[in-house]
Design a protein around this motif. Structure first.
Motif, PDB file in Angstrom:
ATOM      1  N   ILE A 100     -61.321  28.826  67.221  1.00  0.00           N
ATOM      2  CA  ILE A 100     -62.512  28.163  66.696  1.00  0.00           C
ATOM      3  C   ILE A 100     -62.412  26.708  67.141  1.00  0.00           C
ATOM      4  CG2 ILE A 100     -63.759  27.474  64.616  1.00  0.00           C
ATOM      5  CD1 ILE A 100     -62.487  30.003  63.278  1.00  0.00           C
ATOM      6  N   TYR A 150     -62.989  35.587  61.498  1.00  0.00           N
ATOM      7  CA  TYR A 150     -62.025  35.745  62.597  1.00  0.00           C
ATOM      8  C   TYR A 150     -60.645  35.337  62.079  1.00  0.00           C
ATOM      9  CZ  TYR A 150     -66.225  35.787  65.560  1.00  0.00           C
ATOM     10  OH  TYR A 150     -67.442  36.079  66.130  1.00  0.00           O
ATOM     11  N   PRO A 151     -60.000  36.170  61.271  1.00  0.00           N
ATOM     12  CA  PRO A 151     -58.747  35.779  60.608  1.00  0.00           C
ATOM     13  C   PRO A 151     -57.598  35.487  61.570  1.00  0.00           C
ATOM     14  CG  PRO A 151     -59.180  38.136  60.316  1.00  0.00           C
ATOM     15  CD  PRO A 151     -60.428  37.529  60.891  1.00  0.00           C
ATOM     16  N   ILE A 162     -66.904  26.382  58.894  1.00  0.00           N
ATOM     17  CA  ILE A 162     -65.667  26.658  59.621  1.00  0.00           C
ATOM     18  C   ILE A 162     -64.772  27.585  58.799  1.00  0.00           C
ATOM     19  CG2 ILE A 162     -63.548  25.631  60.531  1.00  0.00           C
ATOM     20  CD1 ILE A 162     -65.206  23.160  61.270  1.00  0.00           C
ATOM     21  N   VAL A 163     -64.693  27.333  57.501  1.00  0.00           N
ATOM     22  CA  VAL A 163     -63.925  28.216  56.616  1.00  0.00           C
ATOM     23  C   VAL A 163     -64.490  29.637  56.669  1.00  0.00           C
ATOM     24  CG1 VAL A 163     -63.346  28.700  54.210  1.00  0.00           C
ATOM     25  CG2 VAL A 163     -63.149  26.364  55.088  1.00  0.00           C
ATOM     26  N   ASP A 181     -55.322  24.081  62.972  1.00  0.00           N
ATOM     27  CA  ASP A 181     -53.978  24.487  63.392  1.00  0.00           C
ATOM     28  C   ASP A 181     -53.436  23.548  64.459  1.00  0.00           C
ATOM     29  OD1 ASP A 181     -53.685  27.184  61.972  1.00  0.00           O
ATOM     30  OD2 ASP A 181     -55.595  27.437  63.019  1.00  0.00           O
ATOM     31  N   ARG A 208     -63.400  31.263  59.832  1.00  0.00           N
ATOM     32  CA  ARG A 208     -61.992  31.694  59.766  1.00  0.00           C
ATOM     33  C   ARG A 208     -61.888  33.023  59.020  1.00  0.00           C
ATOM     34  NH1 ARG A 208     -56.929  27.895  58.702  1.00  0.00           N
ATOM     35  NH2 ARG A 208     -56.592  28.336  60.898  1.00  0.00           N
ATOM     36  N   GLN A 243     -57.281  30.646  65.745  1.00  0.00           N
ATOM     37  CA  GLN A 243     -56.736  29.327  65.430  1.00  0.00           C
ATOM     38  C   GLN A 243     -57.858  28.302  65.496  1.00  0.00           C
ATOM     39  OE1 GLN A 243     -53.201  28.218  67.617  1.00  0.00           O
ATOM     40  NE2 GLN A 243     -51.986  29.407  66.183  1.00  0.00           N
ATOM     41  N   ILE A 244     -57.824  27.363  64.551  1.00  0.00           N
ATOM     42  CA  ILE A 244     -58.798  26.275  64.543  1.00  0.00           C
ATOM     43  C   ILE A 244     -58.193  25.101  65.294  1.00  0.00           C
ATOM     44  CG2 ILE A 244     -60.089  24.649  63.107  1.00  0.00           C
ATOM     45  CD1 ILE A 244     -60.015  26.781  60.879  1.00  0.00           C
TER      46      ILE A 244
END
Length: 311
Positions: free
Chosen positions: A233, A192-193, A185-186, A212, A189, A196-197
């Motif tokens: 995400i 895809y900066p 997941i990191v 988030d 991120r 939102q997770i």
């Protein structure tokens, strides 16, 4: 007889009318089943809708405990499931006899059970909750009331953290939400900066800390519609992405991956046992049918009705 996809749609619609049946589908079902359902929702919405329908037959496309919940609320109706083997790892992690012993070992506690449990466990419960209403119901108890929460330890830990409680937790978990890979997941991120997770509270704590937004299936869906973000995400069963895309077609949804490096998304193998062919055969044959012992039903329905009264 072998049907095409279009034939299944036609036949399911015909049988639904002939049997005065309604089809209810959880968000974790495949997209074709969600599309043909009369109602699609999370556990709370399905329970509420089952209680209000006037149909003679309820076809529950989800997992076994959801069919049981519908039967508890509608004992005079026929409740069918497309595949009786569609169980739930979380419900299975809490056998009724072991849970009864756990409750007996901690007298003086109010028992709060997540809806993802068997009817037999609900019969041992004071009030049922879902991930949608759990915080509100728990906040309704006096701060000094002793509570037992089962069966999901991850959801229980999350609820303790946001309510300031110290509920005693049964040690169970959902295999889907346990398997999300924090490292992957990191990495997503970083890829895809701007994304939102968003995570379901059945996930492990490190995933929830990274998220988030944390919420029930319905809350995650609502958040993606209302948020100004355009990329998400999604750390829950990937079936819900079908409805997210339907409601927000211009947004991008990336399924959070599990620890298994060969998989890009995380699916519930039990939920995926239901298929259009099985749904058709279920309506055609009037089986498999959910049955609940009446003595169990009388006890198990009470905590569900308490939940619905407060929801």
């Amino acid at each position: 007889m072998q049907f095409s996809t279009m034939d299944y749609v036609k036949e399911i619609n015909r049988l639904r009318g002939a049997r005065n049946a309604v089809i209810m589908a959880h968000y974790y079902q495949t997209g074709d089943i969600q599309d043909i359902a009369d109602f699609t929702g999370d556990s709370l919405a399905l329970a509420q809708w089952a209680a209000g329908t006037e149909a003679d037959v309820i076809v529950l496309c989800g997992v076994h405990f959801m069919g049981e919940t519908a039967k508890l609320l509608s004992p005079g109706k026929t409740v069918l499931v497309p595949d009786m083997n569609a169980g739930c790892s979380l419900a299975d992690s809490c056998p009724a006899d072991a849970f009864a012993a756990f409750v007996d070992a901690h007298p003086g506690h109010t028992v709060v059970s997540y809806v993802n449990t068997t009817a037999a466990v609900k019969a041992l419960t004071d009030i049922v909750v879902t991930s949608t209403n759990a915080r509100r119901i728990i906040d309704g108890f006096p701060q000094d009331e002793k509570l037992i929460f089962g069966p999901d330890r991850n959801l229980g830990n999350y609820l303790n953290s946001i309510t300031g409680r110290s509920m005693l937790l049964w040690d169970g978990a959902c295999h889907v939400h346990e398997q999300f890979s924090l490292e992957r997941i990191v990495a997503l991120r970083a890829q895809y900066p701007d994304a939102q997770i968003i995570a379901h509270p059945e996930c492990r704590q490190p995933v929830l800390v990274l998220a988030d937004f944390v919420g029930s299936t319905a809350a995650l869906l609502r958040y993606t519609v209302q948020s100004a973000a355009t990329q998400f995400i999604v750390a829950t069963e990937s079936g819900v992405i079908h409805e997210m895309k339907r409601q927000s077609p211009a947004k991008v949804f990336i399924p959070a991956p599990p620890n298994d490096s060969s998989c890009a998304c995380n699916e519930c193998s039990f939920m995926r046992l239901n298929t259009m062919e099985k749904l058709y055969r279920c309506l055609r044959d009037g089986r498999p049918e959910i049955r609940v012992d009446e003595a169990i039903r009388e006890k198990a329905v009470r905590p569900i009705l308490r939940m619905l009264e407060r929801s």
